[in-house]
Design an enzyme around this catalytic site. Structure first.
Site, PDB file in Angstrom:
ATOM      1  N   LYS A  10       0.856  -1.191   0.000  1.00  0.00           N
ATOM      2  CA  LYS A  10       0.000   0.000   0.000  1.00  0.00           C
ATOM      3  C   LYS A  10       0.884   1.230   0.000  1.00  0.00           C
ATOM      4  O   LYS A  10       2.058   1.206   0.388  1.00  0.00           O
ATOM      5  CB  LYS A  10      -0.940   0.018   1.207  1.00  0.00           C
ATOM      6  CG  LYS A  10      -0.264   0.047   2.585  1.00  0.00           C
ATOM      7  CD  LYS A  10       0.199   1.404   3.077  1.00  0.00           C
ATOM      8  CE  LYS A  10       0.836   1.332   4.462  1.00  0.00           C
ATOM      9  NZ  LYS A  10       1.549   2.578   4.838  1.00  0.00           N
ATOM     10  N   ASP A 141      -3.054  -1.051  10.477  1.00  0.00           N
ATOM     11  CA  ASP A 141      -3.243  -1.055   9.026  1.00  0.00           C
ATOM     12  C   ASP A 141      -3.879  -2.338   8.506  1.00  0.00           C
ATOM     13  O   ASP A 141      -4.266  -2.405   7.333  1.00  0.00           O
ATOM     14  CB  ASP A 141      -1.902  -0.856   8.310  1.00  0.00           C
ATOM     15  CG  ASP A 141      -1.358   0.555   8.459  1.00  0.00           C
ATOM     16  OD1 ASP A 141      -2.104   1.431   8.942  1.00  0.00           O
ATOM     17  OD2 ASP A 141      -0.192   0.781   8.093  1.00  0.00           O
TER      18      ASP A 141
END
Length: 283
Positions: A10, A141
């Protein structure tokens, strides 16, 4: 039978620190987007109830590895609710491409992929909301990787709103250092009072990262790589680093810059995608 599952990277397209709570946690606003690049996790089911990671990470104990912790957490949660068949286990291996301490979410992505994959393979039937809630206990996350869609996050990173930013091309570079997140968040010079703004306002503004000034000041390698990238395209830090990325409209533009990179620059080109490759593989 062995199955393979994507564990994508990401980027934080922007990251703003809006405050610090009494418990020490920082409040933030950030924009997550996935890359069509990452690790690959292979899983082979066992019938003896054991979890074995066949590719250990140097310096990380087996039971401390996020992959093993995710598998055991799912096993316990599903078993406690009567949704796990007796003897369910797995051999897990990983083809690791993402650097540790790079700000690309590698460990969190690995944990999320294991949760999603084993939920499917063991036929537990847990919802994505349930898996995301479990994932939050493993790392802030992890839920965004479980849910699998680009998202605007706020609070301490646990409040998500799905968004669809442009899917651009990126040259991602690793400066060759690992930056532990606490090093950045404990720095007294870290900006901690960026005004909160709406998603709509933020998406119209030029993106930046409040952690970048600290990473560049404390880690010369980050400053050198970022300075080089900025000669060619808008570039910034992802997460708390150490990786940095340059933004391009086309793949060819990104690859042309990578071809000009000095030998010491370790990087790759990937496209930003709003649907996680993990979830795309399950369609």
């Amino acid at each position: 039978m062995r199955t393979q599952w994507p564990s994508p990277a990401k980027l934080n397209l922007f990251l703003y620190i809006t405050g610090q709570r009494a418990d020490g946690y920082h409040t933030l606003q950030t924009l997550f987007q996935f890359l069509d690049y990452g690790d690959t996790i292979s899983i082979e089911l066992r019938d003896d109830g054991d979890i074995r990671l066949l590719t250990p990470v140097e310096g990380v104990e087996h039971e401390d590895n996020l992959i093993v912790r995710a598998a055991r957490l799912l096993m316990k949660t599903a078993a406690d609710s009567g949704r796990l068949s007796t003897g369910s286990g797995a051999n897990i291996s990983i083809d690791k491409r993402l650097p540790m301490g790079g700000g690309l979410g590698g460990g969190s992505s690995n944990a999320a992929t294991v949760l999603v994959a084993l939920n499917h393979l063991w036929q537990c039937g847990l919802s994505m909301d349930e898996l995301a809630e479990m994932g939050l206990t493993l790392g802030a996350d992890v839920p965004v990787f479980v849910r699998g869609h680009a998202a605007f996050a706020e609070g301490v990173g646990e409040i998500f709103t799905p968004v669809d930013p442009p899917e651009k091309w990126y040259l991602v570079a690793h400066p060759g250092v690992s930056i532990p997140t606490p090093v950045i968040f404990k720095d007294p010079e870290l900006p901690r009072n960026t005004p909160k703004r709406s998603i709509e306002t933020l998406l119209k503004c030029e993106f930046s990262n409040d952690c970048e000034v600290i990473a560049r000041k404390r880690f010369r390698e980050v400053d050198v790589v970022l300075s080089w990238l900025l000669e060619y395209a808008p570039s910034r830090l992802t997460g708390t680093g150490a990786c940095v990325f340059a933004e391009f409209d086309t793949e060819s533009e990104a690859r042309q810059v990578l071809e000009q990179a000095p030998e010491w620059l370790n990087g790759f080109v990937a496209r930003g995608v709003n649907l996680s490759p993990l979830h795309r593989a399950m369609l």
